[in-house]
Design an enzyme around this catalytic site. Sequence first.
Site, short mmCIF file in Angstrom:
data_model
loop_
_atom_site.label_atom_id
_atom_site.label_comp_id
_atom_site.label_asym_id
_atom_site.label_seq_id
_atom_site.Cartn_x
_atom_site.Cartn_y
_atom_site.Cartn_z
N CYS A 1 15.57 -96.24 73.43
CA CYS A 1 16.90 -96.85 73.27
C CYS A 1 17.68 -96.11 72.18
O CYS A 1 17.14 -95.26 71.46
CB CYS A 1 16.76 -98.32 72.93
SG CYS A 1 16.28 -98.62 71.22
N ASN B 1 5.39 -101.80 71.95
CA ASN B 1 6.37 -102.79 71.49
C ASN B 1 5.66 -104.08 71.09
O ASN B 1 4.66 -104.49 71.68
CB ASN B 1 7.48 -103.02 72.52
CG ASN B 1 7.02 -103.32 73.91
OD1 ASN B 1 5.91 -102.99 74.30
ND2 ASN B 1 7.87 -103.97 74.69
N ILE B 2 6.20 -104.69 70.05
CA ILE B 2 5.63 -105.92 69.48
C ILE B 2 6.77 -106.93 69.36
O ILE B 2 7.64 -106.78 68.48
CB ILE B 2 4.98 -105.65 68.11
CG1 ILE B 2 3.91 -104.54 68.22
CG2 ILE B 2 4.36 -106.94 67.56
CD1 ILE B 2 3.37 -104.04 66.89
N GLU B 3 6.80 -107.87 70.28
CA GLU B 3 7.91 -108.82 70.31
C GLU B 3 7.66 -109.99 69.37
O GLU B 3 6.56 -110.17 68.85
CB GLU B 3 8.14 -109.29 71.76
CG GLU B 3 8.55 -108.12 72.65
CD GLU B 3 8.91 -108.50 74.07
OE1 GLU B 3 8.60 -109.64 74.50
OE2 GLU B 3 9.51 -107.65 74.75
N CYS C 1 16.14 -96.20 68.67
CA CYS C 1 14.98 -95.33 68.50
C CYS C 1 15.39 -93.85 68.47
O CYS C 1 14.80 -93.05 67.73
CB CYS C 1 13.97 -95.58 69.62
SG CYS C 1 13.13 -97.17 69.45
N GLU D 1 8.45 -96.78 70.07
CA GLU D 1 8.73 -95.49 69.43
C GLU D 1 8.82 -95.64 67.91
O GLU D 1 8.37 -94.77 67.16
CB GLU D 1 10.06 -94.91 69.94
CG GLU D 1 10.10 -94.68 71.44
CD GLU D 1 10.61 -95.90 72.22
OE1 GLU D 1 10.38 -97.04 71.80
OE2 GLU D 1 11.24 -95.69 73.27
N1 THU Z 1 11.64 -101.36 74.04
C1 THU Z 1 10.92 -100.41 73.36
O1 THU Z 1 9.78 -100.66 72.93
N2 THU Z 1 11.47 -99.20 73.17
C2 THU Z 1 12.74 -98.87 73.55
O2 THU Z 1 13.32 -97.93 73.03
C3 THU Z 1 13.37 -99.69 74.60
C4 THU Z 1 12.99 -101.14 74.52
C5 THU Z 1 11.07 -102.70 74.21
C6 THU Z 1 11.71 -103.75 73.34
C7 THU Z 1 11.42 -105.02 74.12
O3 THU Z 1 10.14 -105.50 73.74
C8 THU Z 1 11.35 -104.56 75.56
O4 THU Z 1 11.23 -103.14 75.53
C9 THU Z 1 12.58 -104.94 76.37
O5 THU Z 1 13.75 -104.47 75.79
ZN ZN Z 2 14.04 -98.54 70.91
#
Ligand code: THU
Ligand code: ZN
Length: 138
Positions: free
Chosen positions: A88, A44-46, A91, A57
Amino acid sequence: MAVSDTDLIEAARDALADAHVPYSEYRVGAALRTADGTVYTGCNIENANYSNTLHAEEVALAEAVKNGHREFDRLAVASGVRDGVTPCGMCRQSLAEFADDDLPVVCDEGDGETSEYTLGELLPNTISEGTLDDARSP
Ligand code: THU
Ligand code: ZN
């Protein structure tokens, strides 16, 4: 060299290291194996504009599709807190664009444990190309 199922969850765990998570501090790693055995990973890249956040994903999926892959064999997902993360809803739908209902999705539960689902279990009703048929002009 073929990547075993065990190596695939390890690849998802390794991908956590690259996560950019200054806001949630919740690391997610994903490893997607294609039909020919190639593995693409993502983290994940915020973003300070929260809604720009990329999920692990979707990063893995985008990398695979960008490299010409359209068929997938298995997805592994891990989180930094080993809490039974699952993809989630967004995804799940993104994966369903390319993967069949029987795609195995294995999720890290910590302590060496994993839970395995199929994509169809996680998202029984997808929006597909067929869903849009009635809306399109002939
Ligand atoms: N996150 C994912 O990378 N994949 C998912 O399907 C669930 C959520 C990340 C997004 C965010 O950076 C962190 O988890 C909290 O929601
Ligand atoms: Zn997701």
